[in-house]
Design a protein around this motif. Structure first.
Motif, PDB file in Angstrom:
ATOM      1  N   TYR A  56      43.842  35.884  42.595  1.00  0.00           N
ATOM      2  CA  TYR A  56      43.131  36.893  41.801  1.00  0.00           C
ATOM      3  C   TYR A  56      41.689  37.007  42.299  1.00  0.00           C
ATOM      4  CZ  TYR A  56      42.367  39.737  37.645  1.00  0.00           C
ATOM      5  OH  TYR A  56      42.108  40.766  36.777  1.00  0.00           O
ATOM      6  N   THR A  57      41.543  37.677  43.418  1.00  0.00           N
ATOM      7  CA  THR A  57      40.244  37.793  44.083  1.00  0.00           C
ATOM      8  C   THR A  57      39.542  39.084  43.673  1.00  0.00           C
ATOM      9  OG1 THR A  57      41.233  38.942  45.955  1.00  0.00           O
ATOM     10  CG2 THR A  57      41.113  36.528  46.091  1.00  0.00           C
ATOM     11  N   ALA A  58      38.274  39.172  44.033  1.00  0.00           N
ATOM     12  CA  ALA A  58      37.511  40.397  43.769  1.00  0.00           C
ATOM     13  C   ALA A  58      38.140  41.580  44.495  1.00  0.00           C
ATOM     14  CB  ALA A  58      36.062  40.208  44.202  1.00  0.00           C
ATOM     15  N   GLU A  59      38.625  41.352  45.712  1.00  0.00           N
ATOM     16  CA  GLU A  59      39.247  42.428  46.481  1.00  0.00           C
ATOM     17  C   GLU A  59      40.505  42.941  45.774  1.00  0.00           C
ATOM     18  OE1 GLU A  59      38.256  39.464  47.810  1.00  0.00           O
ATOM     19  OE2 GLU A  59      36.471  40.270  48.806  1.00  0.00           O
ATOM     20  N   ARG A  60      41.268  42.041  45.217  1.00  0.00           N
ATOM     21  CA  ARG A  60      42.480  42.453  44.487  1.00  0.00           C
ATOM     22  C   ARG A  60      42.126  43.254  43.239  1.00  0.00           C
ATOM     23  NH1 ARG A  60      47.173  38.429  42.204  1.00  0.00           N
ATOM     24  NH2 ARG A  60      48.416  40.025  41.202  1.00  0.00           N
ATOM     25  N   ILE A  61      41.081  42.844  42.553  1.00  0.00           N
ATOM     26  CA  ILE A  61      40.649  43.589  41.358  1.00  0.00           C
ATOM     27  C   ILE A  61      40.193  44.986  41.753  1.00  0.00           C
ATOM     28  CG2 ILE A  61      38.934  43.674  39.503  1.00  0.00           C
ATOM     29  CD1 ILE A  61      39.022  40.578  39.485  1.00  0.00           C
ATOM     30  N   ILE A  62      39.433  45.077  42.848  1.00  0.00           N
ATOM     31  CA  ILE A  62      38.956  46.385  43.327  1.00  0.00           C
ATOM     32  C   ILE A  62      40.131  47.248  43.759  1.00  0.00           C
ATOM     33  CG2 ILE A  62      37.653  47.532  45.166  1.00  0.00           C
ATOM     34  CD1 ILE A  62      35.663  45.139  44.989  1.00  0.00           C
ATOM     35  N   ASP A  63      41.100  46.656  44.470  1.00  0.00           N
ATOM     36  CA  ASP A  63      42.274  47.413  44.917  1.00  0.00           C
ATOM     37  C   ASP A  63      43.062  47.978  43.739  1.00  0.00           C
ATOM     38  OD1 ASP A  63      41.633  46.902  47.539  1.00  0.00           O
ATOM     39  OD2 ASP A  63      43.130  45.309  47.796  1.00  0.00           O
ATOM     40  N   ASN A  64      43.112  47.246  42.632  1.00  0.00           N
ATOM     41  CA  ASN A  64      43.901  47.679  41.478  1.00  0.00           C
ATOM     42  C   ASN A  64      43.134  48.530  40.481  1.00  0.00           C
ATOM     43  OD1 ASN A  64      46.220  46.402  42.386  1.00  0.00           O
ATOM     44  ND2 ASN A  64      45.684  44.491  41.415  1.00  0.00           N
ATOM     45  N   GLY A  65      41.801  48.554  40.577  1.00  0.00           N
ATOM     46  CA  GLY A  65      41.065  49.331  39.580  1.00  0.00           C
ATOM     47  C   GLY A  65      39.729  49.862  40.027  1.00  0.00           C
ATOM     48  N   GLY A  66      39.345  49.587  41.255  1.00  0.00           N
ATOM     49  CA  GLY A  66      38.086  50.081  41.773  1.00  0.00           C
ATOM     50  C   GLY A  66      36.907  49.184  41.429  1.00  0.00           C
ATOM     51  N   GLU A  67      35.737  49.646  41.869  1.00  0.00           N
ATOM     52  CA  GLU A  67      34.500  48.882  41.647  1.00  0.00           C
ATOM     53  C   GLU A  67      34.203  48.700  40.153  1.00  0.00           C
ATOM     54  OE1 GLU A  67      32.287  47.355  43.678  1.00  0.00           O
ATOM     55  OE2 GLU A  67      33.418  47.824  45.485  1.00  0.00           O
ATOM     56  N   GLU A  68      34.539  49.697  39.357  1.00  0.00           N
ATOM     57  CA  GLU A  68      34.297  49.592  37.906  1.00  0.00           C
ATOM     58  C   GLU A  68      35.118  48.469  37.281  1.00  0.00           C
ATOM     59  OE1 GLU A  68      31.959  51.049  36.039  1.00  0.00           O
ATOM     60  OE2 GLU A  68      31.263  51.804  37.983  1.00  0.00           O
ATOM     61  N   ALA A  69      36.330  48.259  37.792  1.00  0.00           N
ATOM     62  CA  ALA A  69      37.158  47.171  37.274  1.00  0.00           C
ATOM     63  C   ALA A  69      36.512  45.823  37.573  1.00  0.00           C
ATOM     64  CB  ALA A  69      38.555  47.229  37.877  1.00  0.00           C
ATOM     65  N   LEU A  70      35.917  45.688  38.755  1.00  0.00           N
ATOM     66  CA  LEU A  70      35.230  44.441  39.088  1.00  0.00           C
ATOM     67  C   LEU A  70      33.995  44.262  38.222  1.00  0.00           C
ATOM     68  CD1 LEU A  70      35.054  41.883  40.778  1.00  0.00           C
ATOM     69  CD2 LEU A  70      33.750  43.203  42.477  1.00  0.00           C
ATOM     70  N   LYS A  71      33.243  45.338  38.020  1.00  0.00           N
ATOM     71  CA  LYS A  71      32.060  45.235  37.152  1.00  0.00           C
ATOM     72  C   LYS A  71      32.462  44.829  35.743  1.00  0.00           C
ATOM     73  CE  LYS A  71      29.147  48.489  39.632  1.00  0.00           C
ATOM     74  NZ  LYS A  71      28.521  49.807  39.616  1.00  0.00           N
ATOM     75  N   SER A  72      33.541  45.391  35.261  1.00  0.00           N
ATOM     76  CA  SER A  72      34.035  45.032  33.928  1.00  0.00           C
ATOM     77  C   SER A  72      34.477  43.569  33.888  1.00  0.00           C
ATOM     78  CB  SER A  72      35.198  45.946  33.562  1.00  0.00           C
ATOM     79  OG  SER A  72      35.793  45.525  32.362  1.00  0.00           O
ATOM     80  N   ALA A  73      35.171  43.131  34.934  1.00  0.00           N
ATOM     81  CA  ALA A  73      35.620  41.735  34.994  1.00  0.00           C
ATOM     82  C   ALA A  73      34.438  40.779  35.061  1.00  0.00           C
ATOM     83  CB  ALA A  73      36.533  41.532  36.198  1.00  0.00           C
ATOM     84  N   CYS A  74      33.373  41.210  35.710  1.00  0.00           N
ATOM     85  CA  CYS A  74      32.201  40.348  35.869  1.00  0.00           C
ATOM     86  C   CYS A  74      31.397  40.188  34.584  1.00  0.00           C
ATOM     87  CB  CYS A  74      31.308  40.875  36.986  1.00  0.00           C
ATOM     88  SG  CYS A  74      32.010  40.589  38.634  1.00  0.00           S
ATOM     89  N   THR A  75      31.653  41.010  33.596  1.00  0.00           N
ATOM     90  CA  THR A  75      30.936  40.834  32.329  1.00  0.00           C
ATOM     91  C   THR A  75      31.366  39.557  31.617  1.00  0.00           C
ATOM     92  OG1 THR A  75      32.533  42.175  31.103  1.00  0.00           O
ATOM     93  CG2 THR A  75      30.585  43.311  31.989  1.00  0.00           C
ATOM     94  N   ASN A  76      32.615  39.151  31.810  1.00  0.00           N
ATOM     95  CA  ASN A  76      33.116  37.899  31.234  1.00  0.00           C
ATOM     96  C   ASN A  76      34.280  37.398  32.102  1.00  0.00           C
ATOM     97  OD1 ASN A  76      33.961  35.743  29.689  1.00  0.00           O
ATOM     98  ND2 ASN A  76      33.953  36.867  27.760  1.00  0.00           N
ATOM     99  N   PRO A  77      33.952  36.750  33.233  1.00  0.00           N
ATOM    100  CA  PRO A  77      35.011  36.297  34.152  1.00  0.00           C
ATOM    101  C   PRO A  77      36.064  35.382  33.512  1.00  0.00           C
ATOM    102  CG  PRO A  77      32.896  36.226  35.256  1.00  0.00           C
ATOM    103  CD  PRO A  77      32.620  36.523  33.811  1.00  0.00           C
ATOM    104  N   PRO A  78      35.685  34.404  32.671  1.00  0.00           N
ATOM    105  CA  PRO A  78      36.740  33.559  32.077  1.00  0.00           C
ATOM    106  C   PRO A  78      37.737  34.355  31.228  1.00  0.00           C
ATOM    107  CG  PRO A  78      34.617  32.492  31.835  1.00  0.00           C
ATOM    108  CD  PRO A  78      34.358  33.875  32.331  1.00  0.00           C
ATOM    109  N   GLU A  79      37.239  35.349  30.502  1.00  0.00           N
ATOM    110  CA  GLU A  79      38.143  36.156  29.666  1.00  0.00           C
ATOM    111  C   GLU A  79      39.085  36.977  30.545  1.00  0.00           C
ATOM    112  OE1 GLU A  79      37.926  39.164  25.880  1.00  0.00           O
ATOM    113  OE2 GLU A  79      36.231  39.136  27.271  1.00  0.00           O
ATOM    114  N   LYS A  80      38.554  37.558  31.610  1.00  0.00           N
ATOM    115  CA  LYS A  80      39.393  38.360  32.518  1.00  0.00           C
ATOM    116  C   LYS A  80      40.459  37.488  33.180  1.00  0.00           C
ATOM    117  CE  LYS A  80      40.395  42.132  34.760  1.00  0.00           C
ATOM    118  NZ  LYS A  80      40.991  43.283  34.103  1.00  0.00           N
ATOM    119  N   LEU A  81      40.068  36.288  33.631  1.00  0.00           N
ATOM    120  CA  LEU A  81      41.041  35.386  34.246  1.00  0.00           C
ATOM    121  C   LEU A  81      42.071  34.936  33.209  1.00  0.00           C
ATOM    122  CD1 LEU A  81      42.090  33.771  36.637  1.00  0.00           C
ATOM    123  CD2 LEU A  81      40.470  31.952  36.007  1.00  0.00           C
TER     124      LEU A  81
END
Length: 144
Positions: A56-81
């Protein structure tokens, strides 16, 4: 006649002691076997969690949802994981094991707690805890 009676009593008490020791050994062996099954199931599940985190890498998150998905995941990484692991990782293979995810105890860390009842009579509830830093979280920080 008295000597035979005394010898019989001594023999009976010796056999009773040996049988008690044998029963205790068998019981201990069964407990050890059950504990080994529980520990193996937890270790297998921990490996599955770590494998899914490594995929579950940043590249995979971007591939599945774009840069906004990564920004959203970065607001609370433990919750996203935690959400990701709950959807893709298997449950522990033994029903006696409960797995819970804790995203709040340690900032930036996902704690996974495995709880179970020990097979021995003296042992009650036990826990195994792993702490994971989300793999993609390293891409959440920049020096710009």
């Amino acid at each position: 006649m008295v000597e035979v009676l005394i010898a019989g009593i001594l023999l009976a008490s010796a056999l009773a002691a040996v049988s008690r020791i044998s029963v205790a050994a068998l019981s201990g062996s069964a407990n050890l076997s059950e504990r080994a099954r529980i520990e193996a199931a937890i270790n297998d599940n921990i490996q599955a969690m770590q494998k899914e985190d490594s995929y579950y890498t940043a590249e995979r998150i971007i591939d599945n949802g774009g840069e906004e998905a990564l920004k959203s995941a970065c607001t609370n990484p433990p919750e996203k994981l935690s959400n990701h692991l709950q959807t893709v990782a298997p449950e522990p293979r033994l029903a006696a094991i409960t797995r819970t995810f804790d995203i709040d105890s340690i900032p930036g860390i996902l704690r996974i707690v495995y709880s179970f009842e020990g097979p021995e009579q003296q042992v009650k509830a036990e826990q195994r805890v792993i702490e994971m830093t989300p793999n993609f979280a390293a891409k959440c920080y920049s020096t710009r």
